[in-house]
Design an enzyme around this catalytic site. Structure first.
Site, PDB file in Angstrom:
ATOM      1  CD  GLU A   1       9.910  33.863 -54.987  1.00  0.00           C
ATOM      2  OE1 GLU A   1       9.100  34.550 -55.635  1.00  0.00           O
ATOM      3  OE2 GLU A   1       9.948  32.605 -55.040  1.00  0.00           O
TER       4      GLU A   1
ATOM      5  CG  HIS B   1      -0.874  36.871 -53.251  1.00  0.00           C
ATOM      6  ND1 HIS B   1      -1.343  35.600 -53.036  1.00  0.00           N
ATOM      7  CD2 HIS B   1      -0.022  36.794 -54.295  1.00  0.00           C
ATOM      8  CE1 HIS B   1      -0.804  34.783 -53.930  1.00  0.00           C
ATOM      9  NE2 HIS B   1       0.001  35.483 -54.702  1.00  0.00           N
TER      10      HIS B   1
END
Length: 344
Positions: free
Chosen positions: A66, A135
Site C-alpha cells: 500500500e 478488517h
C-alpha cells in the site's frame, strides 16, 4: 433509446463501477491503480470489465504494498494524471498512512501551490461481515482530522456516483469511503450516467424534512437514520434527517440550521464514541444551536471494543436501527414531545 430523464435502479456497487467507466471515457488522464483490480476485477467487483475495456496502462494491478502504490499515485498526480487508488479495505490504508498524511495532504501547501495532488483513494470499511477486528474498522476520523485532505462518505447509489465524479475532478486528494454493507443496496439514478452532475464536496443534505427532531448520520448510518425516521413517522413524530456526506470539509451550517428548526438532535456513526465524528457534530450543535436545544444532544455509536468475530457479538457491538430509535425516543421524551404525541 434511453434519455437522461429516464431512471434506472442499480446497486451502490454498480453506480461506482459505471461512474469510474464514465470518468475514464471522459478524461484520458484518469487511471485506476490497486491490488487485484485488473485481472481479478477487484475484491468487491467494482472494477469489473474495466481492464478488458481500457487495458493495463489505465487499470494497473499492483503488488501488496500500500505505501508503494499510494506513493506512486501521488507522484503521478503531481505530474498531471488523475489516479483513482483502490485500497482493499480502509484497514490497509494504515500501511500507507505516511504517504497519505505527510505527502498527499501536505504537498500543495509545502510547495506553495506549485504542485497539486488530484488523487482519489477509494476504500471500503465497516463491520457486519464477520471479517474480524483488524478488517472491520471505520477509521475515517484519522483522515478527517488532517488539513489538506477531503473526506467523503456517500450513502446511496446516486450520491456515490455524484460524489465520485466530484472527487475525481477535484484538484485535491480525496478519501472516498464506502461501507461494505452498502454495496448491495439499491437506489435510483439517471439511466445515462453522464447525466449525473458532480456533487458539491463539503455540502450536507437534508434527505427528509421534519419538525420534531434532527437525526444526523453519514454512510450506512444515514440510511439507518432514514429507516428510523419512517418508524417515528408512524408514531406521529416528524424527524428531519441530515446526511453529512462530507466529513472534511464539514457542512456545519446545515446541521446547525436543522437543529434550530427542530430543537433536539441525535447523531449516529459507525465508529467508536470517544473522540468520534459524532463528538465533533455535538460540539458544533452546542456552539451554533445551544439556545434552541430542548434536550441534550444524544450520540449513538459502536461499542468501544475491537469488533468481535462471532456474529451475535458483532451485531450487538454495532449501532443499529433499534439503538438509534431508542436514543431518539429518549430525546423526544426529554422534550415532552413523545408523550404529547402519544396522548393524541
Amino acid at each position: 433509446m434511453t434519455t437522461a430523464t429516464q431512471r434506472a435502479t442499480v446497486t451502490y456497487r454498480q453506480a461506482l463501477r459505471d461512474t469510474l467507466r464514465s470518468e475514464m471515457l471522459r478524461d484520458e488522464n484518469v487511471f485506476l491503480i490497486g491490488e487485484e483490480i485488473g485481472l481479478f476485477e477487484g475484491s468487491y467487483k467494482i472494477t469489473e470489465g474495466l481492464l478488458k475495456e481500457f487495458g493495463p496502462r489505465r487499470v494497473r494491478d499492483t503488488p501488496i504494498a500500500e505505501e508503494g502504490f499510494v506513493g506512486a499515485a501521488i507522484g503521478a498526480a503531481m505530474l498531471g494524471l488523475r489516479p483513482v487508488v483502490e485500497i482493499m479495505t480502509i484497514n490497509f490504508s494504515l500501511l500507507a498512512l505516511d504517504q497519505i498524511v505527510n505527502h498527499a495532504a501536505k504537498i500543495y501547501g509545502m510547495f506553495g501551490g506549485q504542485a497539486s495532488v488530484p488523487m482519489v483513494i477509494r476504500t471500503p470499511g465497516g463491520g457486519g461481515q464477520q471479517l474480524g477486528a483488524t478488517h472491520s474498522q471505520n477509521v475515517e476520523l484519522f483522515y478527517s482530522f488532517i488539513p489538506g485532505l477531503k473526506v467523503v462518505a456517500p450513502s446511496t447509489p446516486a450520491e456515490a456516483s455524484a460524489m465520485l465524479k466530484a472527487a475525481i475532478r477535484d484538484d485535491d486528494p480525496v478519501l472516498f469511503l464506502e461501507n461494505l454493507a452498502l454495496y448491495n443496496t439499491r437506489g435510483e439514478l439517471p439511466a445515462e450516467i453522464d447525466a449525473i452532475e458532480p456533487a458539491e464536496i463539503g455540502r450536507a443534505a437534508v434527505t427528509r424534512p421534519g419538525t420534531d427532531i434532527t437525526i444526523i448520520g453519514y454512510s450506512r448510518m444515514a440510511r439507518v437514520a432514514a429507516e428510523v425516521a419512517e418508524t417515528l413517522a408512524a408514531e406521529g413524530i416528524s424527524a428531519e434527517v441530515v446526511d453529512l456526506r462530507s466529513l472534511r470539509p464539514l457542512d456545519r451550517q446545515t446541521v446547525v440550521d436543522s437543529v434550530r428548526r427542530t430543537g433536539c438532535a441525535v447523531v449516529a456513526e459507525d465508529d467508536w464514541l470517544t473522540y468520534g465524528i459524532g463528538a465533533e457534530i455535538a460540539a458544533t450543535i452546542q456552539e451554533g444551536a445551544f439556545d434552541w436545544l430542548d434536550a441534550p444532544v444524544r450520540r449513538v455509536a459502536m461499542a468501544e471494543v475491537p469488533l468481535p468475530y462471532a456474529k451475535s457479538l458483532e451485531t450487538a457491538a454495532l449501532p443499529s436501527a433499534e439503538s438509534l430509535l431508542a436514543a431518539a425516543r429518549d430525546t423526544l421524551r426529554a422534550t415532552g414531545r413523545l408523550a404529547l404525541e402519544n396522548a393524541r
